[in-house]
Design an enzyme around this catalytic site. Structure first.
Site, PDB file in Angstrom:
ATOM      1  CG  HIS A 129      -1.710   1.277   1.324  1.00  0.00           C
ATOM      2  ND1 HIS A 129      -2.874   1.469   0.606  1.00  0.00           N
ATOM      3  CD2 HIS A 129      -1.499   2.445   1.996  1.00  0.00           C
ATOM      4  CE1 HIS A 129      -3.355   2.674   0.846  1.00  0.00           C
ATOM      5  NE2 HIS A 129      -2.536   3.291   1.684  1.00  0.00           N
ATOM      6  CG  ASP A 136     -12.057   4.202   5.481  1.00  0.00           C
ATOM      7  OD1 ASP A 136     -11.628   5.047   6.282  1.00  0.00           O
ATOM      8  OD2 ASP A 136     -11.718   4.177   4.288  1.00  0.00           O
ATOM      9  NE  ARG A 186     -10.251  10.973   9.089  1.00  0.00           N
ATOM     10  CZ  ARG A 186      -9.327  10.225   8.447  1.00  0.00           C
ATOM     11  NH1 ARG A 186      -9.678   9.092   7.875  1.00  0.00           N
ATOM     12  NH2 ARG A 186      -8.073  10.611   8.376  1.00  0.00           N
ATOM     13  CB  SER A 199      -8.721   5.610   7.176  1.00  0.00           C
ATOM     14  OG  SER A 199      -9.022   5.712   5.823  1.00  0.00           O
ATOM     15  CE  LYS A 214      -9.064   2.722   3.021  1.00  0.00           C
ATOM     16  NZ  LYS A 214      -9.144   4.118   2.683  1.00  0.00           N
TER      17      LYS A 214
HETATM   18  N1  URA Z   1      -5.771   7.452   2.856  1.00  0.00           N
HETATM   19  C1  URA Z   1      -6.789   6.752   3.436  1.00  0.00           C
HETATM   20  O1  URA Z   1      -7.220   5.730   2.915  1.00  0.00           O
HETATM   21  N2  URA Z   1      -7.314   7.221   4.577  1.00  0.00           N
HETATM   22  C2  URA Z   1      -6.851   8.342   5.196  1.00  0.00           C
HETATM   23  O2  URA Z   1      -7.347   8.689   6.250  1.00  0.00           O
HETATM   24  C3  URA Z   1      -5.800   9.047   4.581  1.00  0.00           C
HETATM   25  C4  URA Z   1      -5.273   8.573   3.405  1.00  0.00           C
END
Ligand code: URA
Length: 436
Positions: free
Chosen positions: A82, A161, A168, A183, A187
Protein backbone atom coordinates in the site's frame (compact mmCIF):
# COMPACT_ATOMS: atom_id res chain seq x y z
CA UNK A 1 -23.54 2.89 25.04
CA UNK A 2 -24.55 6.55 25.31
CA UNK A 3 -22.67 8.39 22.58
CA UNK A 4 -22.62 11.70 24.47
CA UNK A 5 -20.85 10.07 27.45
CA UNK A 6 -18.33 8.47 25.13
CA UNK A 7 -17.66 11.89 23.56
CA UNK A 8 -17.31 13.47 27.04
CA UNK A 9 -14.72 10.81 27.88
CA UNK A 10 -12.71 11.30 24.69
CA UNK A 11 -12.79 15.10 25.11
CA UNK A 12 -11.24 14.66 28.58
CA UNK A 13 -8.56 12.32 27.17
CA UNK A 14 -9.88 9.11 28.77
CA UNK A 15 -9.16 5.77 27.12
CA UNK A 16 -12.31 4.33 25.54
CA UNK A 17 -13.25 0.68 25.94
CA UNK A 18 -12.91 -1.41 22.72
CA UNK A 19 -16.56 -2.49 22.93
CA UNK A 20 -17.70 1.17 23.06
CA UNK A 21 -15.64 1.96 19.95
CA UNK A 22 -17.11 -1.10 18.20
CA UNK A 23 -20.66 -0.02 19.07
CA UNK A 24 -20.01 3.54 17.94
CA UNK A 25 -18.73 2.38 14.53
CA UNK A 26 -21.50 -0.18 14.08
CA UNK A 27 -24.12 2.48 15.00
CA UNK A 28 -22.58 4.98 12.58
CA UNK A 29 -22.51 2.42 9.74
CA UNK A 30 -26.20 1.57 10.34
CA UNK A 31 -27.10 5.28 10.39
CA UNK A 32 -28.12 5.28 14.09
CA UNK A 33 -25.23 7.56 15.12
CA UNK A 34 -25.60 10.87 13.25
CA UNK A 35 -22.81 12.63 11.35
CA UNK A 36 -22.60 15.45 13.92
CA UNK A 37 -21.71 13.04 16.72
CA UNK A 38 -19.21 11.14 14.56
CA UNK A 39 -17.63 14.47 13.50
CA UNK A 40 -17.28 15.41 17.19
CA UNK A 41 -15.65 12.04 17.84
CA UNK A 42 -13.20 12.52 14.92
CA UNK A 43 -12.30 16.02 16.16
CA UNK A 44 -11.78 14.75 19.73
CA UNK A 45 -9.42 12.05 18.36
CA UNK A 46 -7.55 14.71 16.35
CA UNK A 47 -7.05 16.76 19.53
CA UNK A 48 -6.49 14.00 22.13
CA UNK A 49 -5.06 11.12 20.06
CA UNK A 50 -5.70 7.43 20.74
CA UNK A 51 -3.90 4.69 22.62
CA UNK A 52 -2.70 1.69 20.59
CA UNK A 53 -5.58 -0.37 22.00
CA UNK A 54 -8.14 2.25 20.94
CA UNK A 55 -6.63 2.51 17.46
CA UNK A 56 -6.72 -1.26 17.03
CA UNK A 57 -10.34 -1.38 18.21
CA UNK A 58 -11.30 1.39 15.74
CA UNK A 59 -9.42 -0.35 12.90
CA UNK A 60 -11.04 -3.72 13.58
CA UNK A 61 -14.50 -2.19 13.97
CA UNK A 62 -14.18 -0.45 10.61
CA UNK A 63 -12.77 -3.62 9.00
CA UNK A 64 -15.74 -5.60 10.30
CA UNK A 65 -18.28 -3.05 9.02
CA UNK A 66 -18.20 -4.88 5.65
CA UNK A 67 -16.98 -8.01 3.97
CA UNK A 68 -13.63 -9.57 4.97
CA UNK A 69 -11.99 -11.62 2.24
CA UNK A 70 -10.11 -14.84 2.86
CA UNK A 71 -7.60 -16.38 0.43
CA UNK A 72 -6.99 -19.60 2.35
CA UNK A 73 -8.06 -21.67 -0.67
CA UNK A 74 -5.07 -20.37 -2.69
CA UNK A 75 -1.84 -22.39 -2.56
CA UNK A 76 0.43 -19.30 -2.54
CA UNK A 77 1.20 -16.93 0.35
CA UNK A 78 -0.64 -13.62 -0.01
CA UNK A 79 0.86 -10.14 0.23
CA UNK A 80 -0.03 -6.60 -0.76
CA UNK A 81 1.71 -3.24 -0.98
CA UNK A 82 0.00 0.00 0.00
CA UNK A 83 1.32 3.42 -0.92
CA UNK A 84 0.17 6.59 0.80
CA UNK A 85 0.33 8.18 -2.65
CA UNK A 86 2.80 10.29 -4.55
CA UNK A 87 3.41 12.07 -7.83
CA UNK A 88 4.21 9.73 -10.72
CA UNK A 89 3.64 6.80 -8.37
CA UNK A 90 3.02 3.99 -10.84
CA UNK A 91 4.78 1.44 -8.63
CA UNK A 92 1.72 -0.81 -8.13
CA UNK A 93 1.74 -1.51 -11.88
CA UNK A 94 5.21 -3.03 -11.51
CA UNK A 95 5.30 -4.29 -7.90
CA UNK A 96 2.06 -6.30 -7.92
CA UNK A 97 2.85 -8.38 -11.07
CA UNK A 98 6.49 -8.69 -9.97
CA UNK A 99 5.50 -10.11 -6.58
CA UNK A 100 3.06 -12.45 -8.38
CA UNK A 101 5.88 -13.59 -10.67
CA UNK A 102 7.87 -14.44 -7.51
CA UNK A 103 5.16 -16.86 -6.38
CA UNK A 104 2.88 -14.68 -4.27
CA UNK A 105 -0.84 -14.04 -4.69
CA UNK A 106 -1.38 -10.29 -4.57
CA UNK A 107 -4.96 -9.28 -3.84
CA UNK A 108 -4.88 -5.51 -4.26
CA UNK A 109 -7.96 -3.36 -4.14
CA UNK A 110 -7.11 0.11 -5.26
CA UNK A 111 -8.60 3.56 -5.66
CA UNK A 112 -9.57 6.21 -8.13
CA UNK A 113 -7.76 9.43 -7.49
CA UNK A 114 -9.34 12.44 -5.91
CA UNK A 115 -6.94 15.36 -6.11
CA UNK A 116 -4.08 16.34 -8.35
CA UNK A 117 -3.37 13.08 -10.16
CA UNK A 118 -5.23 9.88 -11.00
CA UNK A 119 -5.24 6.78 -8.78
CA UNK A 120 -4.06 3.32 -9.83
CA UNK A 121 -7.54 2.42 -11.13
CA UNK A 122 -7.59 5.56 -13.32
CA UNK A 123 -4.18 4.67 -14.69
CA UNK A 124 -5.23 1.11 -15.55
CA UNK A 125 -8.44 2.37 -17.18
CA UNK A 126 -6.37 4.33 -19.70
CA UNK A 127 -5.78 0.89 -21.31
CA UNK A 128 -8.64 0.40 -23.84
CA UNK A 129 -11.22 -2.05 -22.48
CA UNK A 130 -9.68 -2.44 -19.00
CA UNK A 131 -12.46 -2.78 -16.43
CA UNK A 132 -11.21 -1.81 -12.95
CA UNK A 133 -14.64 -2.20 -11.32
CA UNK A 134 -14.88 -6.00 -11.05
CA UNK A 135 -17.28 -7.82 -8.74
CA UNK A 136 -15.57 -9.51 -5.79
CA UNK A 137 -16.23 -12.89 -7.44
CA UNK A 138 -14.49 -11.86 -10.69
CA UNK A 139 -11.68 -10.22 -8.74
CA UNK A 140 -11.10 -13.50 -6.93
CA UNK A 141 -10.97 -15.37 -10.28
CA UNK A 142 -8.36 -12.96 -11.68
CA UNK A 143 -6.13 -13.24 -8.58
CA UNK A 144 -6.42 -17.05 -8.67
CA UNK A 145 -5.53 -17.21 -12.36
CA UNK A 146 -2.66 -14.76 -12.72
CA UNK A 147 -1.64 -13.92 -9.14
CA UNK A 148 -2.60 -10.25 -9.15
CA UNK A 149 -5.45 -7.91 -9.96
CA UNK A 150 -5.68 -4.13 -9.80
CA UNK A 151 -9.39 -3.75 -9.05
CA UNK A 152 -11.17 -0.71 -7.68
CA UNK A 153 -12.32 -1.08 -4.11
CA UNK A 154 -15.97 -2.07 -3.91
CA UNK A 155 -18.58 -0.73 -1.47
CA UNK A 156 -18.58 -4.09 0.34
CA UNK A 157 -15.12 -3.41 1.83
CA UNK A 158 -15.00 -1.30 5.04
CA UNK A 159 -18.12 0.82 4.34
CA UNK A 160 -17.64 2.58 7.71
CA UNK A 161 -14.37 4.00 6.42
CA UNK A 162 -15.99 5.27 3.22
CA UNK A 163 -18.58 7.15 5.26
CA UNK A 164 -16.16 8.41 7.90
CA UNK A 165 -13.52 9.49 5.37
CA UNK A 166 -16.06 11.63 3.51
CA UNK A 167 -17.05 13.20 6.85
CA UNK A 168 -13.42 13.82 7.86
CA UNK A 169 -12.77 15.45 4.51
CA UNK A 170 -15.29 18.22 5.25
CA UNK A 171 -14.71 18.59 9.00
CA UNK A 172 -10.95 19.23 9.09
CA UNK A 173 -10.27 15.85 10.67
CA UNK A 174 -8.12 14.11 8.03
CA UNK A 175 -4.68 14.82 9.57
CA UNK A 176 -4.78 12.51 12.59
CA UNK A 177 -2.45 9.51 12.67
CA UNK A 178 -4.86 7.16 14.53
CA UNK A 179 -7.68 8.04 12.10
CA UNK A 180 -5.42 7.65 9.06
CA UNK A 181 -4.09 4.32 10.33
CA UNK A 182 -7.58 2.98 11.07
CA UNK A 183 -8.77 4.14 7.65
CA UNK A 184 -5.92 2.57 5.66
CA UNK A 185 -5.62 -0.59 7.74
CA UNK A 186 -9.34 -1.35 7.95
CA UNK A 187 -9.40 -1.64 4.15
CA UNK A 188 -6.12 -3.55 3.89
CA UNK A 189 -7.10 -6.01 6.62
CA UNK A 190 -10.50 -6.61 5.01
CA UNK A 191 -8.76 -7.38 1.72
CA UNK A 192 -7.19 -10.34 3.45
CA UNK A 193 -3.47 -10.41 2.51
CA UNK A 194 -1.33 -12.07 5.21
CA UNK A 195 1.63 -9.74 4.56
CA UNK A 196 1.41 -5.97 4.17
CA UNK A 197 4.21 -3.70 3.00
CA UNK A 198 3.59 0.04 3.28
CA UNK A 199 5.27 2.65 1.12
CA UNK A 200 4.90 5.83 3.19
CA UNK A 201 5.78 8.74 0.96
CA UNK A 202 7.44 11.80 2.45
CA UNK A 203 8.04 15.19 0.81
CA UNK A 204 6.45 18.04 -1.15
CA UNK A 205 4.45 15.66 -3.37
CA UNK A 206 3.15 13.55 -0.47
CA UNK A 207 0.38 13.56 2.07
CA UNK A 208 3.07 13.54 4.81
CA UNK A 209 5.51 16.31 3.98
CA UNK A 210 7.75 16.12 7.06
CA UNK A 211 9.88 13.11 7.89
CA UNK A 212 8.98 12.77 11.61
CA UNK A 213 5.26 12.55 10.74
CA UNK A 214 5.92 10.08 7.92
CA UNK A 215 7.97 7.88 10.27
CA UNK A 216 5.25 8.06 12.96
CA UNK A 217 2.65 7.00 10.39
CA UNK A 218 4.90 4.16 9.19
CA UNK A 219 5.41 2.92 12.78
CA UNK A 220 1.71 3.11 13.55
CA UNK A 221 0.76 1.22 10.36
CA UNK A 222 3.24 -1.56 11.10
CA UNK A 223 2.21 -1.80 14.77
CA UNK A 224 -1.48 -1.84 13.81
CA UNK A 225 -1.03 -4.51 11.12
CA UNK A 226 1.00 -6.67 13.51
CA UNK A 227 -1.58 -6.12 16.25
CA UNK A 228 -4.16 -7.52 13.84
CA UNK A 229 -2.02 -10.61 13.19
CA UNK A 230 -0.38 -9.70 9.87
CA UNK A 231 3.29 -9.66 8.89
CA UNK A 232 4.23 -6.07 8.09
CA UNK A 233 6.99 -3.60 7.26
CA UNK A 234 7.03 0.00 6.04
CA UNK A 235 9.48 1.89 3.87
CA UNK A 236 9.49 5.66 4.25
CA UNK A 237 10.43 6.87 0.76
CA UNK A 238 11.32 10.21 -0.82
CA UNK A 239 8.56 12.13 -2.58
CA UNK A 240 10.14 15.55 -3.14
CA UNK A 241 10.53 14.75 -6.84
CA UNK A 242 8.18 12.80 -9.12
CA UNK A 243 8.85 9.08 -9.50
CA UNK A 244 10.11 8.35 -12.99
CA UNK A 245 9.73 10.79 -15.87
CA UNK A 246 5.95 10.77 -16.32
CA UNK A 247 2.93 12.16 -14.46
CA UNK A 248 -0.46 11.43 -16.02
CA UNK A 249 -2.49 8.27 -16.42
CA UNK A 250 -1.65 6.80 -19.87
CA UNK A 251 1.89 8.22 -19.73
CA UNK A 252 2.47 6.39 -16.44
CA UNK A 253 1.13 3.08 -17.77
CA UNK A 254 3.47 3.42 -20.74
CA UNK A 255 6.42 4.08 -18.41
CA UNK A 256 5.51 1.14 -16.14
CA UNK A 257 5.40 -1.09 -19.25
CA UNK A 258 8.87 0.09 -20.25
CA UNK A 259 10.12 -0.77 -16.74
CA UNK A 260 8.53 -4.23 -17.00
CA UNK A 261 10.27 -4.69 -20.37
CA UNK A 262 13.61 -3.61 -18.86
CA UNK A 263 13.83 -0.69 -21.31
CA UNK A 264 13.16 2.30 -19.10
CA UNK A 265 15.62 4.91 -17.94
CA UNK A 266 13.41 5.42 -14.86
CA UNK A 267 15.82 3.64 -12.52
CA UNK A 268 14.05 5.02 -9.44
CA UNK A 269 10.81 3.27 -10.48
CA UNK A 270 12.60 -0.03 -11.20
CA UNK A 271 14.76 0.05 -8.06
CA UNK A 272 11.97 0.98 -5.66
CA UNK A 273 9.65 -1.60 -7.25
CA UNK A 274 12.26 -4.31 -6.69
CA UNK A 275 12.80 -3.15 -3.11
CA UNK A 276 9.09 -3.18 -2.23
CA UNK A 277 8.45 -6.51 -3.97
CA UNK A 278 11.51 -7.96 -2.19
CA UNK A 279 10.08 -6.97 1.20
CA UNK A 280 6.79 -8.63 0.27
CA UNK A 281 8.55 -11.83 -0.84
CA UNK A 282 10.92 -11.85 2.14
CA UNK A 283 8.16 -11.45 4.74
CA UNK A 284 5.62 -13.70 3.00
CA UNK A 285 8.06 -16.55 2.30
CA UNK A 286 10.43 -16.08 5.24
CA UNK A 287 13.30 -15.58 2.76
CA UNK A 288 16.39 -13.45 3.58
CA UNK A 289 15.92 -9.96 2.10
CA UNK A 290 19.05 -10.12 -0.11
CA UNK A 291 17.89 -13.39 -1.62
CA UNK A 292 14.40 -11.93 -2.21
CA UNK A 293 15.99 -8.93 -3.98
CA UNK A 294 17.91 -11.30 -6.30
CA UNK A 295 14.73 -13.26 -7.07
CA UNK A 296 12.81 -10.05 -7.84
CA UNK A 297 15.57 -8.66 -10.10
CA UNK A 298 15.65 -11.98 -11.97
CA UNK A 299 11.85 -12.12 -12.45
CA UNK A 300 11.85 -8.54 -13.73
CA UNK A 301 14.76 -9.19 -16.11
CA UNK A 302 13.41 -12.48 -17.55
CA UNK A 303 10.01 -10.99 -18.50
CA UNK A 304 7.97 -13.00 -15.94
CA UNK A 305 6.59 -9.84 -14.32
CA UNK A 306 5.63 -8.45 -17.73
CA UNK A 307 3.76 -11.70 -18.50
CA UNK A 308 1.78 -11.38 -15.24
CA UNK A 309 0.92 -7.78 -16.06
CA UNK A 310 -0.23 -8.74 -19.58
CA UNK A 311 -2.29 -11.62 -18.17
CA UNK A 312 -3.94 -9.32 -15.60
CA UNK A 313 -4.79 -6.74 -18.28
CA UNK A 314 -6.31 -9.44 -20.53
CA UNK A 315 -8.41 -10.89 -17.70
CA UNK A 316 -9.70 -7.39 -16.92
CA UNK A 317 -10.79 -7.02 -20.57
CA UNK A 318 -7.96 -4.67 -21.54
CA UNK A 319 -6.17 -4.58 -24.89
CA UNK A 320 -2.49 -3.88 -24.30
CA UNK A 321 -1.58 -4.03 -28.01
CA UNK A 322 -4.19 -1.35 -28.78
CA UNK A 323 -2.84 0.77 -25.90
CA UNK A 324 0.73 0.54 -27.16
CA UNK A 325 -0.31 1.27 -30.73
CA UNK A 326 -2.28 4.31 -29.62
CA UNK A 327 0.59 5.64 -27.51
CA UNK A 328 3.02 5.03 -30.38
CA UNK A 329 1.10 6.51 -33.28
CA UNK A 330 -0.25 9.59 -31.50
CA UNK A 331 -3.81 8.72 -32.58
CA UNK A 332 -5.40 11.01 -29.97
CA UNK A 333 -5.31 14.69 -30.95
CA UNK A 334 -3.48 16.50 -28.17
CA UNK A 335 -2.53 20.07 -27.50
CA UNK A 336 1.18 20.04 -26.69
CA UNK A 337 3.51 22.41 -24.84
CA UNK A 338 7.16 22.51 -23.84
CA UNK A 339 8.72 23.73 -20.60
CA UNK A 340 12.31 25.00 -20.74
CA UNK A 341 15.06 25.49 -18.19
CA UNK A 342 15.23 29.08 -16.96
CA UNK A 343 19.00 28.95 -16.35
CA UNK A 344 22.11 26.88 -16.97
CA UNK A 345 23.70 24.46 -14.51
CA UNK A 346 22.56 21.20 -12.88
CA UNK A 347 19.02 20.09 -12.07
CA UNK A 348 19.04 20.41 -8.27
CA UNK A 349 15.37 19.57 -7.66
CA UNK A 350 12.07 19.02 -9.48
CA UNK A 351 9.23 20.03 -7.16
CA UNK A 352 6.79 17.11 -7.18
CA UNK A 353 3.93 19.25 -5.83
CA UNK A 354 4.22 21.75 -8.70
CA UNK A 355 4.48 19.04 -11.38
CA UNK A 356 1.34 17.43 -9.93
CA UNK A 357 -0.45 20.79 -10.02
CA UNK A 358 0.56 21.14 -13.69
CA UNK A 359 -0.79 17.65 -14.49
CA UNK A 360 -4.03 18.60 -12.74
CA UNK A 361 -4.34 21.80 -14.81
CA UNK A 362 -4.04 19.64 -17.92
CA UNK A 363 -6.89 17.34 -16.80
CA UNK A 364 -4.99 14.35 -15.33
CA UNK A 365 -6.78 14.53 -11.94
CA UNK A 366 -10.24 15.27 -10.60
CA UNK A 367 -11.30 18.00 -8.15
CA UNK A 368 -14.56 16.20 -7.25
CA UNK A 369 -15.42 12.53 -7.44
CA UNK A 370 -17.94 13.26 -10.24
CA UNK A 371 -15.29 14.92 -12.48
CA UNK A 372 -14.00 13.00 -15.48
CA UNK A 373 -10.32 12.49 -16.13
CA UNK A 374 -8.35 13.02 -19.33
CA UNK A 375 -6.34 9.75 -19.58
CA UNK A 376 -3.87 11.16 -22.08
CA UNK A 377 -3.11 14.42 -20.24
CA UNK A 378 0.13 14.85 -18.36
CA UNK A 379 3.76 15.82 -18.10
CA UNK A 380 6.77 13.95 -19.45
CA UNK A 381 10.00 15.16 -17.88
CA UNK A 382 13.03 15.17 -20.16
CA UNK A 383 15.61 15.68 -17.41
CA UNK A 384 16.33 14.12 -14.03
CA UNK A 385 17.94 15.19 -10.76
CA UNK A 386 21.63 15.99 -11.34
CA UNK A 387 21.42 16.36 -15.16
CA UNK A 388 23.34 19.23 -16.79
CA UNK A 389 21.02 21.74 -18.53
CA UNK A 390 21.40 25.01 -20.46
CA UNK A 391 19.05 27.98 -20.32
CA UNK A 392 16.27 27.49 -22.89
CA UNK A 393 16.75 23.70 -23.10
CA UNK A 394 13.49 21.73 -23.04
CA UNK A 395 12.97 20.07 -19.63
CA UNK A 396 9.45 18.69 -20.12
CA UNK A 397 6.72 18.01 -22.69
CA UNK A 398 3.11 18.59 -21.67
CA UNK A 399 -0.08 17.39 -23.33
CA UNK A 400 -3.82 17.67 -22.87
CA UNK A 401 -6.88 16.80 -24.91
CA UNK A 402 -9.50 18.41 -22.66
CA UNK A 403 -7.87 21.62 -21.39
CA UNK A 404 -5.67 23.18 -24.08
CA UNK A 405 -6.50 26.58 -22.55
CA UNK A 406 -4.54 25.58 -19.38
CA UNK A 407 -1.38 24.60 -21.25
CA UNK A 408 0.48 27.89 -20.75
CA UNK A 409 -0.25 27.95 -17.01
CA UNK A 410 0.92 24.33 -16.72
CA UNK A 411 4.12 25.08 -18.66
CA UNK A 412 4.92 27.94 -16.25
CA UNK A 413 4.33 25.66 -13.26
CA UNK A 414 6.75 23.03 -14.59
CA UNK A 415 9.34 25.70 -15.40
CA UNK A 416 9.12 26.98 -11.83
CA UNK A 417 9.34 23.38 -10.51
CA UNK A 418 12.78 22.76 -12.00
CA UNK A 419 15.50 24.38 -9.84
CA UNK A 420 18.98 24.66 -11.29
CA UNK A 421 22.21 25.07 -9.31
CA UNK A 422 25.76 25.91 -10.35
CA UNK A 423 27.16 22.84 -8.56
CA UNK A 424 26.14 19.23 -9.24
CA UNK A 425 23.78 18.18 -6.42
CA UNK A 426 24.42 15.07 -4.32
CA UNK A 427 22.32 12.03 -5.33
CA UNK A 428 19.21 11.64 -3.17
CA UNK A 429 18.35 8.37 -1.40
CA UNK A 430 14.99 6.85 -2.34
CA UNK A 431 14.43 4.88 0.85
CA UNK A 432 14.71 7.20 3.86
CA UNK A 433 13.90 4.73 6.60
CA UNK A 434 12.70 1.16 7.09
CA UNK A 435 10.26 0.34 9.89
CA UNK A 436 9.83 -3.31 10.89
N1 URA B 1 -5.77 7.45 2.86
C1 URA B 1 -6.79 6.75 3.44
O1 URA B 1 -7.22 5.73 2.91
N2 URA B 1 -7.31 7.22 4.58
C2 URA B 1 -6.85 8.34 5.20
O2 URA B 1 -7.35 8.69 6.25
C3 URA B 1 -5.80 9.05 4.58
C4 URA B 1 -5.27 8.57 3.41
Amino acid sequence: MIVKLLLDGKREGKELAPEDIRELVAGYTRGDVPDYQMAAFAMAVCCKGMTDAEMLALTEAMRDSGECLSWRDLPSPTADKHSTGGVGDKLSLVVQPLAAACGLAVPSLTGRGLGLTGGTADKMESIPGYVAGLSLADYRKVVSECGCSLTVQTGEIAPADKKLYALRDVTGTVPSIPLIVASILSKKLAEGAETLVFDVKCGTGAFMQARPEAVSLARALVAGARGAGRKAAALVTAMDEPLGFTVGNALEVQEALEVLKGRSGAHDVANLSVELAAWMVSLAKGMPLDEARDVCRARLADGSALKRFACMVRLHGGDLAAFEKRQGDGAIPLARGRAVSLSSGYVASIDAGKVAQAAFELGAGRGQSSDSIDPSAGVRLLVAHGDRVSAGQAVAELCSSMRPDRLDAAVKLVESAVSVSAMAPAPKPLVLEVVQ
